[in-house]
Design an enzyme around this catalytic site. Structure first.
Site, PDB file in Angstrom:
ATOM      1  N   GLU A  52      -4.615  -7.159  13.163  1.00  0.00           N
ATOM      2  CA  GLU A  52      -4.090  -6.930  11.815  1.00  0.00           C
ATOM      3  C   GLU A  52      -2.613  -6.552  11.851  1.00  0.00           C
ATOM      4  OE1 GLU A  52      -5.125  -4.103   7.925  1.00  0.00           O
ATOM      5  OE2 GLU A  52      -5.940  -3.609   9.902  1.00  0.00           O
ATOM      6  N   ASP A  64       0.793  -1.224   0.000  1.00  0.00           N
ATOM      7  CA  ASP A  64       0.000   0.000   0.000  1.00  0.00           C
ATOM      8  C   ASP A  64       0.829   1.280   0.000  1.00  0.00           C
ATOM      9  OD1 ASP A  64      -1.686  -2.147   0.448  1.00  0.00           O
ATOM     10  OD2 ASP A  64      -3.114  -0.992   1.590  1.00  0.00           O
TER      11      ASP A  64
END
Length: 846
Positions: free
Chosen positions: A815, A587
């Site tokens: 996460e 990302d």
């Protein structure tokens, strides 16, 4: 790119060009007549030639225009044209009857589904009437972080026969479990049990309401016929005023094309604890609307005898114009006093030799059998007890893997895709997908690069499931060899994704992490030890692996041999501090500040090196010609070439290369008084130059280590290991942070609205790959072996300790983890690649 039609079309286009009629010059259009024809005749001849040439020219132009439009149309259709090779998935799910029914709805707290394109769906909702706020029932259904549940997740799940889940809500604890049982021609039977206990003694006797519903998946056709409880009861001796208590369902009779006839019955463990039952029978447009439909069917009803009020379903609820319509959504409601238990029994009419109903003691006995077998199998595969882990640590590991397995879903639908040749997004073809998901609450859908990490674990548990998952993903490949990186299939999945993130673009492809899985599954395995079924599956998969490899190698190549760069970075972005590289999977990880085709991305080069290595290995296993893959691997793994393209002698580290400036910031432009403040925009304070992106140190710089390309005696390996342990760079006592503290963009927002993602936090997938590589270098002789061993042991222990500590503290696996405190952050539960902690505990790397 591949595709049989392309060759045919290109050949046709070249023929048109080659046979193009010659347009004569005016001097050539009046040849002298041999018989001395008059000048008038010559003029006429010249005129005819001109007319003929004009028609000929018009014809050529027309053919060229038509050919251009045909070719453009062809290019537009490539993005959503499936690869013409044979499918890898077996023709029907009934070839795996033991995995036909399951908890294949990961986005809901509890639900059952079959592996059919238009399945029967079962699901659970609940709330506490005594606790419900005015106008807000806090109705639980979809896994939602906003519900703030203390914990939920599968405690045990084998992916085939059973699952046991615990959900800890504010005042109650639910245990949802299920068992499947083979028999008949339509996938057999299953039973779901929902047991609810109060969390505090003072709540014993308080009320809880459960809703168990049945509906049909998108465009599913079938029959759902509710059978009311009161119709099937012997009311003798029962006060007729009590009949209001039994307004729910005893069963639902149903039929679909794939399931045939079936019956779903509802059973309560203690009738005396039941306060009220009710039902709803209506229609819904799609499964993502079931909660709304249920809430619209709720009424406040009063018991005539006791004067008690109950929140109750309305029974049959159809708009006037739909009175002849068959219901496709049926709900059974039970409101009872805590503790409360409901059993839902699904029985296929084709199950001819059923001895007893799968409930009560029969259910208990079979569940205990499955749980014992599961625990024994888990220990035989991962050896945690043998390694000395405590019972609590083993339970944590079992739960981590069970959540991953229990998060496997079955989806059906089509993606939205777009290429540079399409003005607007177009639909992909409808297809099924059997896949695990990263997070049941936040990402309950398929992600391509995540799935490779998932299957490093799943393949250790059940290779058959893993092959089935990979087969479904490879069958989503188009004629170009491209697989959409995010799969949002069906209305349930689509409803949870903002429109701007739905469209997938064919110049962007996630890292090919399935090569990690295939490498781990077959590395160092003699062909004699590989089953016939697996060899057959590898052979079926081979043409698609070839197309996938070719797509990466041709679509993402860089400016010189051996170089590659990720596509999809926004070259015109003014609000991003560093244009994102979403397709890389990392990302907002910093790349060259100014995207150009001159970039060389280190991680992508290493991924393709791995792909070449695994392709050569599989070719050897199944007897294919793998010479070109072996040659590609030798070329790409050459340390001299790697150093020439990616080693920065100044910074002494591997790095990306591109048009880059280290001095970039976000500033807000001036605005006129009274006007809204504009968003911050990027300001470049120092002109970029073509150079190594060596002001940054993080996960990308580690990829030659991660993919184990470096020779054991490499000085660059020694430098990497030294840098790895530096606390000012990546090292923390919780794991390796994604970006060093010395990097200009460490913990910087990419826009004023986007917090840092891969700019500091600790991610478990990359940490696992580093630990795996350290383990490799600790086992091969070389000058860096001792250092690799020390780093391996320390990093592994740090990761396990922190993930387990945060699980105990918060109830979840996360996460990512904060690099300063180790605290879990991002979404939860994230029992996708963070579940790799299990392989760290078991020291499973191949």
């Amino acid at each position: 790119m591949t595709g049989g039609n392309k060759k045919l079309h290109v050949a046709g286009a070249s023929d048109v060009k080659k046979n193009k009629p010659k347009v004569l010059k005016s001097s050539d259009q009046s040849p002298h007549s041999k018989n001395g024809a008059s000048s008038k005749s010559n003029v006429a001849t010249t005129k005819n030639h001109k007319i003929g040439s004009l028609y000929s020219g018009v014809g050529v132009v027309t053919i060229s225009i038509v050919s251009w439009f045909v070719y453009q149309g062809y290019l537009e259709t490539r993005v959503n044209s499936p690869l013409t090779e044979n499918k890898v998935v077996f023709p029907t799910s009934h070839d795996f009857p033991e995995r036909y029914w399951g908890s294949f709805r990961p986005g809901v707290y509890f639900g059952m589904k079959s592996r059919d394109t238009h399945s029967l769906l079962a699901g659970l909702m609940w709330f506490m009437p005594d606790i419900a706020a005015a106008g807000n029932l806090n109705l639980r259904h979809l896994c939602d972080q906003g519900d703030n549940l203390e914990q939920y997740g599968w405690r045990e799940h084998d992916g085939r026969n059973f699952g046991v889940q615990v959900i800890i809500d504010k005042f109650i604890q639910l245990e949802t479990s299920f068992i499947t049982k083979l028999g008949g021609n339509h996938g057999g039977d299953w039973t779901a049990r929902i047991h609810v206990e109060p969390r505090m003694k003072e709540l014993v006797g308080q009320q809880v309401t459960l809703f168990f519903y049945l509906t049909l998946d998108d465009n599913g056709k079938g029959l759902l016929q509710p059978i009311r409880m009161i119709d099937n009861m012997d009311m003798t001796g029962i006060d007729t005023n009590q009949s209001a208590k039994f307004l729910g369902l005893s069963a639902v009779h149903g039929h679909t094309e794939r399931l045939g006839d079936f019956r779903v019955s509802f059973h309560h463990s203690d009738q005396n604890s039941i306060v009220h039952t009710a039902f709803l029978s209506t229609t819904v447009a799609s499964p993502n609307l079931v909660k709304d439909a249920l809430q619209s069917g709720l009424r406040l009803m009063e018991d005539k005898r006791t004067k008690e009020r109950h929140i109750s379903l309305a029974g049959v609820l159809f708009p006037k114009e739909d009175t002849l319509k068959q219901p496709n959504f049926v709900v059974h409601q039970v409101t009872g006093k805590l503790p409360l238990q409901l059993e839902v029994v699904y029985e296929s009419n084709s199950f001819a030799e059923r001895e007893t109903m799968l409930r009560g003691e029969t259910y208990d006995t079979l569940l205990q059998k499955y749980r014992k077998e599961f625990r024994n199998q888990f220990e035989s595969k991962f050896h945690l007890q043998k390694k000395g882990f405590s019972d609590e640590e083993q339970d944590f590991a079992v739960s981590a893997m069970s959540n991953l397995i229990g998060g496997i879903g079955y989806f059906y639908g089509s993606s939205k895709v777009q290429s540079v040749h399409n003005k607007e997004p177009v639909p992909y073809w409808n297809a099924p997908l059997y896949t695990a998901v990263p997070s049941r609450s936040f990402f309950p859908r398929g992600f391509l690069w995540d799935e490779g990490f998932h299957n490093l674990i799943i393949s250790q548990w059940d290779r058959e499931i893993s092959f089935d998952i990979m087969a479904h993903w490879f069958d989503l490949m188009n004629v170009e060899g491209w697989i959409p990186r995010e799969q949002i299939l069906g209305s349930e999945a689509r409803a949870r994704v903002p429109d701007e993130f739905v469209v997938q673009r064919n110049n962007q492809g996630n890292p090919p992490t399935f090569f990690l899985v295939l490498d781990a599954m077959f590395k160092n395995r003699p062909v004699r030890d590989i089953s016939t079924l697996e060899l057959e599956q590898l052979n079926d998969m081979w043409p698609r692996l070839v197309s996938w490899y070719n797509w990466f190698n041709t679509s993402l190549h860089g400016p010189e041999p051996g170089s590659y760069y990720w596509r999809g970075r926004d070259t015109a972005s003014v609000r991003e501090l560093n244009p994102k590289s979403l397709s890389s999977g990392l990302d907002d990880y910093p790349r060259a500040s100014h995207p150009t085709p001159d970039e060389r991305h280190l991680d992508l080069r290493c991924w393709i090196t791995l792909a070449a290595k695994v392709m050569a290995s599989i070719a050897d296993i199944i007897g294919r010609d793998g010479r070109k893959y072996h040659e590609a691997f030798v070329f790409l793994s050459d340390n001299k070439l790697l150093n020439a393209q990616h080693w920065s002698p100044t910074a002494k580290r591997y790095a990306d290369f591109g048009l880059h400036s280290s001095n970039v910031t976000l500033r807000r432009p001036k605005s006129n008084p009274g006007q809204p403040k504009p968003d911050k925009i990027r300001v470049v304070l120092e002109e970029p130059t073509l150079r190594y992106v060596d002001d940054t140190f993080g996960y990308v710089n580690l990829f030659p280590l991660i993919i184990e390309i470096l020779q054991p005696d490499s000085p660059q390996l020694g430098q990497l290991l030294l840098d790895l342990r530096s606390p000012n760079l990546l090292w923390t006592k919780y794991g390796l942070r994604s970006l060093s503290k010395t990097s200009p963009l460490y913990n910087k927002r990419n826009t004023e609205h986007d917090p840092p993602y891969w700019r500091g936090p600790i991610w478990i997938n990359v940490n696992y790959l580093v630990v795996r590589a350290l383990h490799h270098y600790s086992t091969v002789e070389g000058p860096h072996q001792t250092r690799a061993t020390l780093l391996y042991n320390e990093l592994r222990e740090n990761l396990i300790a922190n993930i387990f500590r945060e699980y105990k503290r918060t109830g979840y696996i996360w996460e990512q983890y904060n690099d300063a405190s180790g605290a879990g952050q991002g979404c939860r539960p994230f029992t996708g690649w963070s579940t790799l902690v299990l392989l760290l505990m078991s020291e499973t790397y191949a």
